[in-house]
Design an enzyme around this catalytic site. Sequence first.
Site, PDB file in Angstrom:
ATOM      1  N   LYS A 174       0.825  -1.203   0.000  1.00 22.62           N
ATOM      2  CA  LYS A 174       0.000   0.000   0.000  1.00 22.62           C
ATOM      3  C   LYS A 174       0.861   1.255   0.000  1.00 22.62           C
ATOM      4  O   LYS A 174       0.503   2.246  -0.625  1.00 22.62           O
ATOM      5  CB  LYS A 174      -0.950   0.012   1.203  1.00 22.62           C
ATOM      6  CG  LYS A 174      -2.115  -0.930   1.047  1.00 22.62           C
ATOM      7  CD  LYS A 174      -3.255  -0.553   1.971  1.00 22.62           C
ATOM      8  CE  LYS A 174      -4.439  -1.491   1.797  1.00 22.62           C
ATOM      9  NZ  LYS A 174      -5.418  -1.344   2.878  1.00 22.62           N
ATOM     10  N   LYS A 188      -8.129 -11.297  -8.743  1.00 22.26           N
ATOM     11  CA  LYS A 188      -9.148 -11.522  -7.717  1.00 22.26           C
ATOM     12  C   LYS A 188     -10.304 -10.537  -7.906  1.00 22.26           C
ATOM     13  O   LYS A 188     -10.068  -9.374  -8.228  1.00 22.26           O
ATOM     14  CB  LYS A 188      -8.494 -11.294  -6.345  1.00 22.26           C
ATOM     15  CG  LYS A 188      -9.219 -11.924  -5.201  1.00 22.26           C
ATOM     16  CD  LYS A 188      -8.404 -11.791  -3.926  1.00 22.26           C
ATOM     17  CE  LYS A 188      -9.345 -11.548  -2.776  1.00 22.26           C
ATOM     18  NZ  LYS A 188      -8.666 -11.302  -1.521  1.00 22.26           N
ATOM     19  N   LYS A 237     -13.583  -4.448  -6.193  1.00 21.27           N
ATOM     20  CA  LYS A 237     -14.277  -3.323  -6.813  1.00 21.27           C
ATOM     21  C   LYS A 237     -13.301  -2.294  -7.368  1.00 21.27           C
ATOM     22  O   LYS A 237     -13.686  -1.440  -8.123  1.00 21.27           O
ATOM     23  CB  LYS A 237     -15.287  -2.700  -5.864  1.00 21.27           C
ATOM     24  CG  LYS A 237     -14.700  -1.933  -4.753  1.00 21.27           C
ATOM     25  CD  LYS A 237     -15.815  -1.320  -3.932  1.00 21.27           C
ATOM     26  CE  LYS A 237     -15.309  -0.747  -2.659  1.00 21.27           C
ATOM     27  NZ  LYS A 237     -14.334   0.311  -2.732  1.00 21.27           N
TER      28      LYS A 237
END
Length: 330
Positions: A113, A194, A197
């Site tokens: 991240k 995977k 959204k």
Amino acid sequence: MRLMRIFSGIQPSGDAHIGNYSGGFRQYAATQEQGEAFFCIVDLHAITIDHDPAALQEGTLDIAAMLFATGIDPDRATVFVQSHVTAHTEATWLLSSVASHGQLGRMTQFKEKSAEESFISAALFTYPVLMASDILLYRTDIVPIGDDQRQHLELTRDIAQRFNSRYGETLVVPKGVYPETGGRVMNLQEPAVKMSKSRGAESGTVLMLDPPETIRKKLKTAVTDSGNEVRHDPEEKPGISNLIELMTVVTGDSIKDVESRYDGKGYGDFKSDVADAIVELLTPIQPRYHELRQDPAELFRLLAVGAEKARAESEPTLTKMYEGMGFARP
Ligand code: TRP
């Protein structure tokens, strides 16, 4: 005898999809039968990366409504919002003194991240300590969780053990429970990605709130592989294997059951049956969701009941932590 204590945390992002159902909602509804379950909507974790203040409350209520709509019984399980129970932030400070800076820096999620973000917050770094607090405050035995959270769970165990060895037996060392194969649903257009959204083709993500026509269209256009045989073989047939797994998630049947039911039938029939099965699963969930979601007062009432139960359970652990660490208590 003390019932088994189960705890899981759910990010308050909206637009839940069938991958979230597979790895999350489905498990939560099942685990509430196995013991005393706590489901925490982790809004404090949501601010560790750039977030939209206007969307945080909406996302929190969306997830709460979805948890109840997918079968969490508020009389049986405790559903609450992390920021409603201040023990979580307090415990995070205490536990950050027994969390190793080096180990936090080795967390894969932090590394990934922080590579994506232009501003890397200190909160993103201490994220796993907040997660450890969530779990440890409730004297949790079992944490049903995605495979991607394994490292954070191991860190939680290390923190609990270090706390206990420094300050005496205080915290329960929890165990992670990871989904068996089939828990991982892939994007219908890109079976290597995977379902999510934020990543992969939108038309390859089936949302929990998609109307039946949209679901049928998404399944019809799902990528399949060469040949026409409904066989589970993720290497050779990633597209059809994903649809088989999706079918097992939605119906509860095994891969073998599905294969033998479609023996001799082609992709076309199978795809339309997967669509029907998803529509059937969502038919009772969607109206329950909309009814609750349109009644924020009722959602806030249910969450207040949850927060009350969560406070009663977490306060004694927090007090023990303060005492063990030698604080002068008021
Ligand atoms: N980090 C978890 C995730 O991204 C969410 C989470 C926060 C959690 N606190 C938790 C999961 C406690 C289980 C237990 O999925």
